[in-house]
Design a protein around this motif. Structure first.
Motif, PDB file in Angstrom:
ATOM      1  N   HIS A  42       0.813  -1.216   0.000  1.00 52.63           N
ATOM      2  CA  HIS A  42       0.000   0.000   0.000  1.00 52.63           C
ATOM      3  C   HIS A  42       0.846   1.266   0.000  1.00 52.63           C
ATOM      4  O   HIS A  42       0.416   2.288  -0.544  1.00 52.63           O
ATOM      5  CB  HIS A  42      -0.978  -0.008   1.181  1.00 52.63           C
ATOM      6  CG  HIS A  42      -2.118  -0.933   0.966  1.00 52.63           C
ATOM      7  ND1 HIS A  42      -3.069  -0.747   0.001  1.00 52.63           N
ATOM      8  CD2 HIS A  42      -2.442  -2.103   1.574  1.00 52.63           C
ATOM      9  CE1 HIS A  42      -3.937  -1.732   0.023  1.00 52.63           C
ATOM     10  NE2 HIS A  42      -3.578  -2.576   0.962  1.00 52.63           N
ATOM     11  N   ARG A  43       2.031   1.203   0.546  1.00 51.54           N
ATOM     12  CA  ARG A  43       2.912   2.371   0.613  1.00 51.54           C
ATOM     13  C   ARG A  43       3.698   2.571  -0.680  1.00 51.54           C
ATOM     14  O   ARG A  43       3.890   3.705  -1.121  1.00 51.54           O
ATOM     15  CB  ARG A  43       3.866   2.224   1.805  1.00 51.54           C
ATOM     16  CG  ARG A  43       4.708   3.450   2.089  1.00 51.54           C
ATOM     17  CD  ARG A  43       5.495   3.372   3.391  1.00 51.54           C
ATOM     18  NE  ARG A  43       5.691   2.047   3.963  1.00 51.54           N
ATOM     19  CZ  ARG A  43       6.735   1.251   3.694  1.00 51.54           C
ATOM     20  NH1 ARG A  43       7.667   1.634   2.859  1.00 51.54           N
ATOM     21  NH2 ARG A  43       6.842   0.061   4.274  1.00 51.54           N
ATOM     22  N   THR A  44       4.175   1.476  -1.302  1.00 52.40           N
ATOM     23  CA  THR A  44       5.108   1.630  -2.422  1.00 52.40           C
ATOM     24  C   THR A  44       4.577   1.180  -3.776  1.00 52.40           C
ATOM     25  O   THR A  44       4.958   1.740  -4.801  1.00 52.40           O
ATOM     26  CB  THR A  44       6.416   0.862  -2.151  1.00 52.40           C
ATOM     27  OG1 THR A  44       6.119  -0.531  -2.025  1.00 52.40           O
ATOM     28  CG2 THR A  44       7.103   1.366  -0.899  1.00 52.40           C
ATOM     29  N   VAL A  45       3.716   0.178  -3.789  1.00 51.78           N
ATOM     30  CA  VAL A  45       3.263  -0.382  -5.064  1.00 51.78           C
ATOM     31  C   VAL A  45       1.919   0.199  -5.488  1.00 51.78           C
ATOM     32  O   VAL A  45       1.744   0.615  -6.638  1.00 51.78           O
ATOM     33  CB  VAL A  45       3.198  -1.924  -4.988  1.00 51.78           C
ATOM     34  CG1 VAL A  45       2.749  -2.515  -6.312  1.00 51.78           C
ATOM     35  CG2 VAL A  45       4.557  -2.501  -4.575  1.00 51.78           C
ATOM     36  N   ASN A  46       0.970   0.247  -4.570  1.00 48.72           N
ATOM     37  CA  ASN A  46      -0.366   0.712  -4.899  1.00 48.72           C
ATOM     38  C   ASN A  46      -0.399   2.127  -5.490  1.00 48.72           C
ATOM     39  O   ASN A  46      -1.186   2.371  -6.409  1.00 48.72           O
ATOM     40  CB  ASN A  46      -1.283   0.603  -3.680  1.00 48.72           C
ATOM     41  CG  ASN A  46      -2.712   0.867  -4.052  1.00 48.72           C
ATOM     42  OD1 ASN A  46      -3.232   1.945  -3.787  1.00 48.72           O
ATOM     43  ND2 ASN A  46      -3.359  -0.111  -4.668  1.00 48.72           N
ATOM     44  N   PRO A  47       0.431   3.065  -5.025  1.00 46.42           N
ATOM     45  CA  PRO A  47       0.414   4.383  -5.670  1.00 46.42           C
ATOM     46  C   PRO A  47       0.754   4.313  -7.165  1.00 46.42           C
ATOM     47  O   PRO A  47       0.211   5.087  -7.963  1.00 46.42           O
ATOM     48  CB  PRO A  47       1.477   5.176  -4.898  1.00 46.42           C
ATOM     49  CG  PRO A  47       1.511   4.525  -3.554  1.00 46.42           C
ATOM     50  CD  PRO A  47       1.280   3.060  -3.827  1.00 46.42           C
ATOM     51  N   LEU A  48       1.606   3.364  -7.534  1.00 48.03           N
ATOM     52  CA  LEU A  48       1.937   3.206  -8.950  1.00 48.03           C
ATOM     53  C   LEU A  48       0.762   2.628  -9.732  1.00 48.03           C
ATOM     54  O   LEU A  48       0.548   2.980 -10.896  1.00 48.03           O
ATOM     55  CB  LEU A  48       3.176   2.323  -9.105  1.00 48.03           C
ATOM     56  CG  LEU A  48       4.451   2.916  -8.489  1.00 48.03           C
ATOM     57  CD1 LEU A  48       5.574   1.895  -8.481  1.00 48.03           C
ATOM     58  CD2 LEU A  48       4.862   4.184  -9.218  1.00 48.03           C
ATOM     59  N   LEU A  49      -0.003   1.772  -9.096  1.00 46.59           N
ATOM     60  CA  LEU A  49      -1.217   1.256  -9.720  1.00 46.59           C
ATOM     61  C   LEU A  49      -2.214   2.390  -9.935  1.00 46.59           C
ATOM     62  O   LEU A  49      -2.824   2.506 -11.018  1.00 46.59           O
ATOM     63  CB  LEU A  49      -1.832   0.164  -8.851  1.00 46.59           C
ATOM     64  CG  LEU A  49      -3.180  -0.381  -9.321  1.00 46.59           C
ATOM     65  CD1 LEU A  49      -3.075  -1.022 -10.700  1.00 46.59           C
ATOM     66  CD2 LEU A  49      -3.722  -1.373  -8.303  1.00 46.59           C
TER      67      LEU A  49
END
Length: 108
Positions: free
Chosen positions: A76-83
């Motif tokens: 949620h901190r590092t990957v989801n923002p890219l999604l």
């Protein structure tokens, strides 16, 4: 990606490959549809590909870590923002497509 984090290690690679292959097939269809399209749409599609690649790289990095504790929070901190960024790219492409249809009289 979230389902992959929660899945057993045995199924993780298969699930991820399956979803990525499906996404790649859809992206290729998109490119085919845009082949004779407007320049803005093709540029946005290329930007979307880059966003997808960054999302996948971040996901690969997360899954490659030995310590599985805290994976969901790291996702949620590092990957989801890219999604979310890639989803925004989809929205920009959709809006450009509507503009192009209006300009060519393609809207009914």
């Amino acid at each position: 990606m979230v389902a992959t984090i929660a899945a057993s290690a045995k199924n993780t690679a298969f699930q991820l490959d399956t979803e990525r292959n499906r996404g790649d097939a859809v992206y290729e269809k998109l490119l085919e549809l845009l082949r004779n399209g407007d320049d803005e749409e093709r540029e946005l599609a290329e930007a979307l590909r880059q966003q997808i690649d960054r999302y996948r790289s971040a996901g690969d990095e997360l899954l490659s870590q030995d310590n599985r504790e805290g994976d969901l929070e790291r996702y949620h901190r590092t990957v989801n923002p890219l999604l979310r960024h890639a989803a925004g790219g989809c929205e920009k492409l959709r809006a450009a497509n509507f503009r192009a249809m209006r300009q060519t009289g393609g809207q009914h």
